[in-house]
Design a protein around this motif. Structure first.
Motif, PDB file in Angstrom:
ATOM      1  N   ILE A 100       0.871  -1.176   0.000  1.00 38.42           N
ATOM      2  CA  ILE A 100       0.000   0.000   0.000  1.00 38.42           C
ATOM      3  C   ILE A 100       0.904   1.221   0.000  1.00 38.42           C
ATOM      4  O   ILE A 100       1.765   1.377   0.875  1.00 38.42           O
ATOM      5  CB  ILE A 100      -0.921   0.014   1.231  1.00 38.42           C
ATOM      6  CG1 ILE A 100      -1.841  -1.214   1.213  1.00 38.42           C
ATOM      7  CG2 ILE A 100      -1.752   1.299   1.254  1.00 38.42           C
ATOM      8  CD1 ILE A 100      -2.694  -1.334   2.461  1.00 38.42           C
TER       9      ILE A 100
ATOM     10  N   THR B 104      -7.031   0.066  -4.626  1.00 34.02           N
ATOM     11  CA  THR B 104      -6.773   1.327  -3.943  1.00 34.02           C
ATOM     12  C   THR B 104      -7.254   2.481  -4.807  1.00 34.02           C
ATOM     13  O   THR B 104      -6.957   2.544  -6.001  1.00 34.02           O
ATOM     14  CB  THR B 104      -5.276   1.506  -3.638  1.00 34.02           C
ATOM     15  OG1 THR B 104      -4.856   0.484  -2.724  1.00 34.02           O
ATOM     16  CG2 THR B 104      -4.996   2.866  -3.012  1.00 34.02           C
ATOM     17  N   SER B 105      -8.013   3.373  -4.196  1.00 32.89           N
ATOM     18  CA  SER B 105      -8.452   4.598  -4.857  1.00 32.89           C
ATOM     19  C   SER B 105      -7.917   5.770  -4.061  1.00 32.89           C
ATOM     20  O   SER B 105      -8.020   5.797  -2.832  1.00 32.89           O
ATOM     21  CB  SER B 105      -9.978   4.656  -4.917  1.00 32.89           C
ATOM     22  OG  SER B 105     -10.417   5.830  -5.562  1.00 32.89           O
ATOM     23  N   GLY B 106      -7.307   6.742  -4.754  1.00 37.21           N
ATOM     24  CA  GLY B 106      -6.734   7.882  -4.057  1.00 37.21           C
ATOM     25  C   GLY B 106      -6.912   9.174  -4.822  1.00 37.21           C
ATOM     26  O   GLY B 106      -7.033   9.164  -6.052  1.00 37.21           O
TER      27      GLY B 106
ATOM     28  N   SER C 175      -6.857   8.338   0.549  1.00 38.69           N
ATOM     29  CA  SER C 175      -6.624   7.017  -0.039  1.00 38.69           C
ATOM     30  C   SER C 175      -7.488   5.979   0.662  1.00 38.69           C
ATOM     31  O   SER C 175      -7.624   5.990   1.890  1.00 38.69           O
ATOM     32  CB  SER C 175      -5.152   6.629   0.097  1.00 38.69           C
ATOM     33  OG  SER C 175      -4.919   5.302  -0.354  1.00 38.69           O
TER      34      SER C 175
ATOM     35  N   THR D  31      -8.192   1.658   0.517  1.00 37.95           N
ATOM     36  CA  THR D  31      -7.852   0.336  -0.001  1.00 37.95           C
ATOM     37  C   THR D  31      -8.905  -0.654   0.471  1.00 37.95           C
ATOM     38  O   THR D  31      -9.225  -0.709   1.662  1.00 37.95           O
ATOM     39  CB  THR D  31      -6.462  -0.113   0.479  1.00 37.95           C
ATOM     40  OG1 THR D  31      -5.475   0.798  -0.015  1.00 37.95           O
ATOM     41  CG2 THR D  31      -6.132  -1.513  -0.029  1.00 37.95           C
TER      42      THR D  31
ATOM     43  N   ALA E 175     -14.370   1.199  -3.171  1.00 33.78           N
ATOM     44  CA  ALA E 175     -13.262   2.150  -2.999  1.00 33.78           C
ATOM     45  C   ALA E 175     -13.625   3.508  -3.583  1.00 33.78           C
ATOM     46  O   ALA E 175     -13.343   4.555  -2.981  1.00 33.78           O
ATOM     47  CB  ALA E 175     -11.995   1.607  -3.656  1.00 33.78           C
TER      48      ALA E 175
END
Length: 360
Positions: free
Chosen positions: A240, A263-265, A296, A298, A311
């Motif tokens: 991560i 993961t989205s950020g 972020s 996850t 996410a």
């Protein structure tokens, strides 16, 4: 045609170590296999790379002897299946199923593939669970703010422009069957970019499994799906990434088991305009880029499609509301949020088992 049944009967399994670091892939591949009766050299571990959906894919297969020609055949089929997803759901292609549906006026039972209908059905389900935080009809707003096929805006959209775009939004106007989509307003525009890459990762994982491959990791942008073990007798280990716009470094390493991890950020997908910063995550309640401290999210889940959708939704909700819902739904979720000048983390109980023993 490849005779995979014959291949399976002659396989000696080994193990492969693999680490995903953000969008950087690090791999140590040990090649050591013999398939009896084959004159062409066999590769126990294989890698497949390419481009799709505006990003890159990187796939590793371990402990599965393949000839060079068999590798080529599998690679071609991976490309074909990902191209099919693009032809179904891309909003950048005017002839895709989704684009043709979007360009249609009010329509009932517009024919689409089972794949497109499946992704829409999951989108509607996640929309209901998240009380509207995930909404695939936000396309007009995504485009208005410059995160779709259109160019970046030259000036900040006005209140009137936002209100006009929001009049075209609403998942209540969208419905589906197993092979059709319907909408009851002409201007409804569906954008599946917040969930389609996860579906693509699932498609390839299921294809590899259909060949009898038991050790693999499929990476499609920030969406991954893994199965099996590595060369160190461990599960696939995934990094991560720390929330940083200037460096790639590791926050945690997790062993995901036979699951997907997405993961989205907001810390990289943004632009600056007239001294204001706008992230790609649109808040459905305001029609504007989300304004909160969550940077972020996850999610670990058996399905990359489902992990991708949640996410995306959590990024729109903000850390407190998102964490409350994640705990209610008993989802494995890890979040990084900004607190003053520093970053802090929080995670659900379901995420804890995935941390390496020396981390938590």
């Amino acid at each position: 045609m490849l005779n995979f049944n014959a291949i399976h009967s002659r396989i000696q399994y080994l193990r492969i170590a693999y680490l995903k670091l953000g969008l950087q892939w690090l791999a140590a591949i040990v090649i050591s296999a013999i398939i009896l009766g084959c004159s062409e050299p066999q590769l126990t571990n294989s890698a497949f790379k390419g481009q799709t959906m505006g990003t890159f894919y990187d796939i590793k297969v371990a402990h599965f002897p393949l000839t060079t020609s068999e590798q080529s055949s599998i690679h071609a089929e991976i490309d074909r299946r990902l191209e099919q997803v693009n032809e179904q759901m891309s909003t950048y292609r005017s002839h895709s199923e989704l684009s043709r549906f979007n360009l249609s006026p009010t329509v009932n039972n517009f024919p689409v593939s089972e794949g497109t209908a499946k992704v829409v059905a999951e989108s509607i389900r996640i929309h209901e669970i998240t009380s509207g935080a995930f909404d695939v009809t936000l396309g007009p707003l995504v485009n208005l703010w410059g995160f779709g096929p259109d160019n970046l805006p030259q000036q900040k959209p006005t209140t009137a422009m936002i209100e006009t775009a929001m009049s075209r939004v609403g998942i209540q106007h969208l419905s589906n069957t197993k092979h059709t989509l319907s909408k009851n307003i002409d201007s409804l525009y569906v954008d599946l970019s917040g969930i389609a890459k996860g579906y693509g990762a699932d498609v390839i994982a299921e294809y590899l499994a259909s060949l009898g491959i038991e050790n693999y990791i499929v990476g499609l942008g920030g969406d991954l799906r893994a199965k099996g073990i590595n060369a160190n007798n461990l599960g696939w280990q995934i990094a991560i990434e720390k929330a940083s716009t200037t460096e790639h470094s590791v926050q945690h390493v997790v062993a995901v088991g036979d699951n997907a991890i997405v993961t989205s950020g907001s810390y990289r997908n943004y632009y600056d305009l007239n001294d204001e910063r706008f992230s790609h995550t649109i808040d459905p309640t305001t029609g504007q880029p989300a304004q909160h401290n969550l940077v972020s999210v996850t999610v670990i889940h058996p399905s990359a499609m489902t992990a991708d959708g949640f996410a995306t939704a959590f990024m729109a909700m903000g850390e407190e509301q998102a964490m409350r819902l994640a705990r209610q739904q008993k989802l494995a979720v890890y979040m990084i949020y900004k607190s003053g000048d520093s970053f802090k983390e929080m995670f659900t109980e379901e995420f804890s088992p995935f941390f390496q023993p020396d981390e938590h």
